[in-house]
Design a protein around this motif. Structure first.
Motif, PDB file in Angstrom:
ATOM      1  N   VAL A 252       0.855  -1.180   0.000  1.00  0.00           N
ATOM      2  CA  VAL A 252       0.000   0.000   0.000  1.00  0.00           C
ATOM      3  C   VAL A 252       0.890   1.229   0.000  1.00  0.00           C
ATOM      4  N   ASN A 261      -4.146   7.438   1.728  1.00  0.00           N
ATOM      5  CA  ASN A 261      -4.277   5.977   1.655  1.00  0.00           C
ATOM      6  C   ASN A 261      -4.160   5.285   3.022  1.00  0.00           C
ATOM      7  N   GLU A 263      -6.643   4.679   5.113  1.00  0.00           N
ATOM      8  CA  GLU A 263      -7.751   3.722   5.193  1.00  0.00           C
ATOM      9  C   GLU A 263      -7.459   2.484   4.352  1.00  0.00           C
ATOM     10  N   ALA A 264      -6.781   2.674   3.216  1.00  0.00           N
ATOM     11  CA  ALA A 264      -6.431   1.532   2.358  1.00  0.00           C
ATOM     12  C   ALA A 264      -5.457   0.599   3.082  1.00  0.00           C
ATOM     13  N   GLU A 267      -7.429  -1.365   5.584  1.00  0.00           N
ATOM     14  CA  GLU A 267      -8.211  -2.368   4.860  1.00  0.00           C
ATOM     15  C   GLU A 267      -7.329  -3.540   4.451  1.00  0.00           C
TER      16      GLU A 267
END
Length: 611
Positions: A252, A261, A263-264, A267
């Motif tokens: 990521v 990013n 939150e990415a 996740e």
């Protein structure tokens, strides 16, 4: 068959039986196992070249040596096995979920963030939990291990993730390794503008050794020169192949500074946990887990940050962690709010221990305070015996004289604000290599301020006291000044390492090397009733100095060593030195067996700087 005899001592003969002994056991412990007299075992070891007392903790090698002589197979029980046996004796099973499949519920993943110093690991954690932990850091590195929970969303469901914050400098290797072992997923942070660095590789090795899935966070993508594709390529050398390249590691690209990013990344952690791990635990059993960090608070006493791994921890529970025990009087979450109970994967601060647990110690809830105290006492005795055995140097009869000679030892007392830092500092100091002439010995270590008892111990052992993020309490400073005890204060760990290493090197005896000054050939020999034999010489190279040390060489063989050039003359005048190409007359102390053709080689011993 007659009992074996060593040095005239009769011993009970074994039949190859296995004797299980704890690490640091004494000869008395061994004798109890085989119904022998401890004094006879002392005599046997004496004849085998080892001198120990019957109650002294001895090393694994000595136990195995003694067992071999008596036809017993000695098995030294590891601390983990011994701890398991100790808990079994109290009918406690650690590391297992009670009940069946129907009792297990999904728990949040526990994540450790690791990476090279200055690659943005702390800022990334800061961005994730919206709390500034960088302001209180000294030297730009995290000094304490903390644990935090964050709430995120995946596919419309709210999910929790627990983060363990471990420091990023190599001096904290032990603490970082401990963090990886208590985690489910490791997030490796690599700066997109810098690439893979030595500590990045170190972090990957820790995670792979702990057999945990890895998520790669490529940070600082907002900086000029950032090249995330290069990072992906570099990490393939370490077995981390990105999904877009056909591998199974999630990468990521993030910017902690710009909050891109994030939150990415969360996740990706949850997706990795769901795909690779079965994260379930039984919340209805008595709590078990690990102490992430512990320190001594002036107002609240010992405070431990614990991570519950299974079961539910409640206020009022009797707990034991390592050699510390107590009752949970109060629990706080990462926001400082009171918590009544802590579920699996939840980190909480526990107040109520009677002493400070060690970072990485396992903790568990037991039925009553008495059981907790008994387990803690037995662990404390075991650790003390093991430490005494590891510190003891093997002394044989042959090197007894050398062992009795005074050795240079630097004694240290280490006090710090938390147990993880103290352990990491001690570990780093013990790895300093300065040879066999000087020994570093940590006589005491502890958590909290420097007390008068620490100073009194330092007076007795001629010891230096190191304070890491702590200061001398009350009259301890006055006592230290009065008694001449040196206290050194530090807030950055590698500065302490550098200064102690310099001190150790300063204690080393100077090393000398021989430096050749000159060579002269004897051309004539004169006899004098006043000064003895005089050598008339031609200086072939270098220079000949008065009072220099000399050796006499005849037919390429040294016939006399370490004689002084007691007198040196040029014709009738005394000379301090005579250079190459000139003639001179000299005498070699009281040595008179000089012959024409002999070579006189002069030299001096100069102190050599240590590497």
């Amino acid at each position: 068959m007659q009992a074996p005899s060593v040095g005239g001592v009769r011993l009970p003969k074994g039949k190859g039986e296995t004797i299980r002994l704890a690490r640091g056991a004494s000869l008395t412990d061994f004798a109890d196992k085989i119904n022998a007299n401890p004094a006879s075992l002392v005599q046997v070891l004496f004849h085998l070249g080892e001198m120990v007392t019957s109650t002294q903790s001895v090393s694994d090698e000595i136990l195995e040596l003694l067992g071999g002589e008596m036809n017993y197979h000695v098995q030294v029980v590891s601390p983990e096995e011994e701890d398991r046996e100790l808990l079994d004796s109290f009918s406690i099973s650690y590391g297992e979920d009670a009940g069946g499949e129907e009792d297990l519920v999904i728990r949040p993943p526990v994540v450790t963030v690791m990476g090279h110093v200055d690659h943005g690991k702390t800022r990334l954690l800061d961005t994730i939990r919206k709390a500034n932990v960088m302001a209180g850091e000294a030297g730009g590195i995290t000094q304490h291990i903390g644990a935090y929970q964050v709430l995120t969303e995946l596919e419309g469901f709210e999910r929790l993730i627990t983060f363990i914050d471990t420091p990023g400098h190599e001096a904290f290797t032990a603490m970082r390794a401990r963090g990886a072992k208590s985690t489910d997923i490791a997030v490796i942070v690599v700066a997109a503008d810098d690439g893979v660095m030595p500590q990045t590789v170190e972090a990957i090795n820790h995670a792979q050794a702990a057999v945990v899935p890895i998520v790669d966070s490529v940070n600082k993508i907002d900086k000029e020169g950032a090249n995330p594709a290069k990072i992906r390529q570099q990490l393939t050398e370490y077995g981390l192949v990105a999904e877009e390249y056909g591998g199974d590691t999630m990468f990521v690209d993030v910017s902690a500074r710009e909050n891109q990013n994030i939150e990415a990344l969360l996740e990706a952690v949850l997706l990795t946990a769901d795909a690779a791990l079965d994260l379930r635990a039984n919340p209805d059993m008595e709590a078990q887990g690990v102490a992430i960090e512990a320190h001594l608070d002036r107002g609240r006493g010992p405070v431990a940050t614990v991570l519950v791994q299974r079961g539910t921890l409640r206020v009022g529970d009797s707990v034991v962690a390592g050699d510390a025990s107590g009752r949970v009087r109060r629990m706080l979450d990462e926001h400082g709010d009171d918590v009544i109970e802590a579920l699996p994967s939840q980190p909480v601060q526990v107040i109520g221990f009677t002493s400070v647990p060690g970072a990485g110690d396992t903790f568990l809830v037991v039925d009553e305070d008495r059981v907790a105290r008994q387990i803690a006492d037995r662990r404390r005795a075991r650790d003390r015996n093991a430490e005494l055995a590891s510190r003891r140097k093997r002394v044989s009869l042959e090197d007894l004289d050398a062992a009795l000679k005074e050795t240079d030892t630097l004694n240290l007392i280490i006090k710090g604000d938390n147990s993880g830092t103290v352990e990491a500092l001690e570990d780093a100091l013990m790895k300093i290599e300065v040879g066999d002439d000087v020994e570093l010995r940590v006589t005491h270590r502890g958590v909290g301020g420097i007390t008068e008892s620490d100073i009194n111990l330092a007076i007795a052992d001629n010891t230096i006291v190191l304070g890491f993020n702590v200061r001398a309490e009350g009259k301890a400073g006055e006592l230290a000044n009065r008694e001449g005890v040196e206290i050194r204060y530090y807030s950055v760990i590698y500065r302490a390492i550098e200064e102690i290493e310099a001190a150790l090197k300063g204690m080393l005896k100077p090393e000398f090397e021989e430096v050749e000054l000159g060579r002269a050939e004897i051309r004539e020999v004169f006899r004098s009733s006043k000064v003895g034999t005089i050598a008339g010489c031609m200086v072939l190279s270098g220079e000949i100095r008065r009072n220099a040390r000399a050796r006499l060489i005849r037919d390429s063989v040294v016939v006399q060593e370490n004689q002084p050039v007691s007198s040196l003359r040029r014709f009738k005048d005394d000379a301090v030195e005579v250079r190459e190409g000139f003639e001179c007359g000299l005498t070699l102390g009281s040595y008179n067996d000089l012959q024409v053709g002999d070579i006189i080689e002069t030299f001096e011993m100069r102190e050599k700087p240590r590497a």
